[in-house]
Scaffold this active site. Structure first.
Site, PDB file in Angstrom:
ATOM      1  N   GLU A 158      26.526 -69.113 -15.624  1.00 14.80           N
ATOM      2  CA  GLU A 158      25.629 -68.248 -16.401  1.00 14.80           C
ATOM      3  C   GLU A 158      25.273 -66.947 -15.682  1.00 14.80           C
ATOM      4  O   GLU A 158      24.099 -66.600 -15.563  1.00 14.80           O
ATOM      5  CB  GLU A 158      24.349 -69.023 -16.776  1.00 14.80           C
ATOM      6  N   GLU A 273      30.509 -78.351 -21.215  1.00 11.86           N
ATOM      7  CA  GLU A 273      29.186 -78.953 -21.455  1.00 11.86           C
ATOM      8  C   GLU A 273      28.975 -79.217 -22.947  1.00 11.86           C
ATOM      9  O   GLU A 273      27.883 -79.019 -23.484  1.00 11.86           O
ATOM     10  CB  GLU A 273      28.069 -78.035 -20.934  1.00 11.86           C
TER      11      GLU A 273
HETATM   12  C1  XIL Z   1      20.440 -79.204 -17.748  1.00  7.01           C
HETATM   13  C2  XIL Z   1      20.359 -80.704 -17.529  1.00  7.01           C
HETATM   14  O1  XIL Z   1      21.071 -81.367 -18.535  1.00  7.01           O
HETATM   15  C3  XIL Z   1      18.926 -81.180 -17.479  1.00  7.01           C
HETATM   16  O2  XIL Z   1      18.878 -82.554 -17.120  1.00  7.01           O
HETATM   17  C4  XIL Z   1      18.135 -80.338 -16.474  1.00  7.01           C
HETATM   18  O3  XIL Z   1      16.784 -80.703 -16.540  1.00  7.01           O
HETATM   19  C5  XIL Z   1      18.297 -78.871 -16.772  1.00  7.01           C
HETATM   20  O4  XIL Z   1      19.675 -78.531 -16.788  1.00  7.01           O
HETATM   21  N1  XIL Z   1      23.445 -75.223 -18.927  1.00  7.01           N
HETATM   22  C6  XIL Z   1      23.842 -75.736 -17.708  1.00  7.01           C
HETATM   23  C7  XIL Z   1      23.386 -77.066 -17.280  1.00  7.01           C
HETATM   24  O5  XIL Z   1      24.695 -75.137 -17.034  1.00  7.01           O
HETATM   25  O6  XIL Z   1      23.306 -77.185 -15.883  1.00  7.01           O
HETATM   26  C8  XIL Z   1      22.062 -77.434 -17.926  1.00  7.01           C
HETATM   27  O7  XIL Z   1      21.788 -78.796 -17.604  1.00  7.01           O
HETATM   28  C9  XIL Z   1      22.135 -77.240 -19.428  1.00  7.01           C
HETATM   29  C10 XIL Z   1      22.444 -75.797 -19.770  1.00  7.01           C
END
Ligand code: XIL
Length: 362
Positions: A158, A273
């Site tokens: 990001e 993701e």
């Molecule tokens: C999220 C996790 O799923 C949660 O458990 C944590 O509290 C916050 O982060 N984009 C990303 C991930 O790159 O690392 C994030 O994961 C979700 C959004």
């Protein structure tokens, strides 16, 4: 803009069936009818959350049953490893990495640099020298520990501004503030130096919607990777988070043109993701599950028909456990249904869609 035939032919990731279809003047490989030979399966995986992994044997079993690839969800983030400035804590990451290794699963590492999930001391860094020293030391230590074991790293996560048309292109983070855009180079260069065999990925969200800012996000991602390559800094792929908003439509042409450009740069694409944000869908569970499966199907089909991803990874497996519950709560208080298994670990329509790629039928 419809994809031009020449662009498709140029794409390094073009499948043979697509080339055949294009040569025959057909719009897509689907028009050729059923394939004679099944395409190779695409490795499938999920992120795994340590607390749930420890507490719920069904969660561990689901990881074993469905996954070729496991991603520690939070345990390789700075917040977990660098909670104390003076020592690295690998306890959670080691547990998940050990589980993956014992069970013959590949690993993705998430993430070496991110503007979020930082411990308070890292947010308070104040000089360029301090930020560079900490970043380099962090990446050296973490990548070295898992050298030859974690095959793929989300090196930067990001780093692109939410809407790069509004004074971008880089996101405002502690890294950008102290190091400028060079933070991306420092991260990739350091990771490559420590584990020259690792696959290094730029990971980011929202590459799939139809807004002008989204098209710009795709352009910026390609631009960052092109610049790295021009400087001789290794980068192997673009990771698409693919947290898909069910209420927004996909930009299929934009996505496919993105795949062509990724191919021209000789990069891989990975889905990193995947889940569906269903907060605006009607309450009925069946309706939501069908809509989520159809969205995931359209998304993956658009990508795979131009460039086969190196992996398809969902951000969790069962609706019982997902970040979507907290981050995108529904107004009617119904539980979100973002993932391929329901809260009782039963496969939903989304899993049937994923199975086509996981088992090499699409
Ligand atoms: C999220 C996790 O799923 C949660 O458990 C944590 O509290 C916050 O982060 N984009 C990303 C991930 O790159 O690392 C994030 O994961 C979700 C959004």
């Amino acid at each position: 803009m419809p994809l031009r035939k020449r662009d498709r032919d140029n794409a390094a990731g073009l499948t043979r069936r697509d080339a055949l279809a294009a040569a025959a003047g057909l719009a897509s490989a689907a028009a050729l009818g059923p394939a004679l030979a099944a395409p190779a399966p695409i490795p499938f995986g999920s992120a795994a959350q340590i607390e749930t992994f420890r507490a719920d044997p069904r969660y561990r079993q689901a990881l074993l049953t469905y996954c070729d690839v496991i991603v520690p969800m939070n345990d390789l983030k700075w917040e977990a490893i660098r909670h104390d400035r003076s020592r690295f804590d690998f306890s959670g990451a080691d547990e998940l990495v050990g589980f993956a290794e014992r069970n013959g699963k590949a690993l993705r590492g998430h993430a070496l640099l991110w503007g979020e999930a930082l411990p308070p001391w890292a947010r308070e860094m104040s000089t360029r020298a301090e930020a560079e020293r900490e970043l380099v030391e962090h990446i050296e230590t973490v990548v070295d520990r898992y050298k030859g074991r974690i095959a793929t790293w989300d090196v930067v996560n990001e780093v692109i501004k939410f809407d790069p048309l509004e004074g971008g292109p880089m996101r405002d983070t502690i890294w950008q503030r102290l190091l400028g855009p060079e933070h991306v180079e420092i991260a990739f260069r350091t990771a490559a130096r420590v584990d020259p065999k690792a696959r290094l990925v730029l990971n980011d969200f929202n590459f799939e919607e139809g807004w002008p800012g989204t098209a710009e996000r795709r352009r910026v991602a390609l631009d960052i990777c092109r610049r790295l390559k021009d400087k001789g800094i290794p980068v192997h792929g673009i990771g698409m988070q693919a947290h898909l908003y069910a209420e927004n439509s996909l930009d299929i042409d934009g996505l496919q043109a993105f795949m062509v450009e990724i191919g021209k740069l000789g990069l891989d694409v990975e889905i990193t993701e995947l889940d569906v944000i269903d907060w605006k869908l009607p309450a009925d569970a069946g309706t939501r599950d069908r809509a989520a499966a159809s969205l995931v199907g359209s998304f993956l089909n658009a990508i795979v028909s131009v460039r086969r991803p190196k992996a398809i990874v969902t951000w969790g497996l069962s609706d019982r456990y997902s970040w979507i519950h907290d981050t995108f709560p529904r107004k009617d208080k119904a539980k979100a249904r973002p993932l391929p298994l329901d809260a009782d670990f039963k496969p939903k329509p989304m899993m049937a869609v994923l199975d086509r790629y996981r088992r090499g039928r699409a």
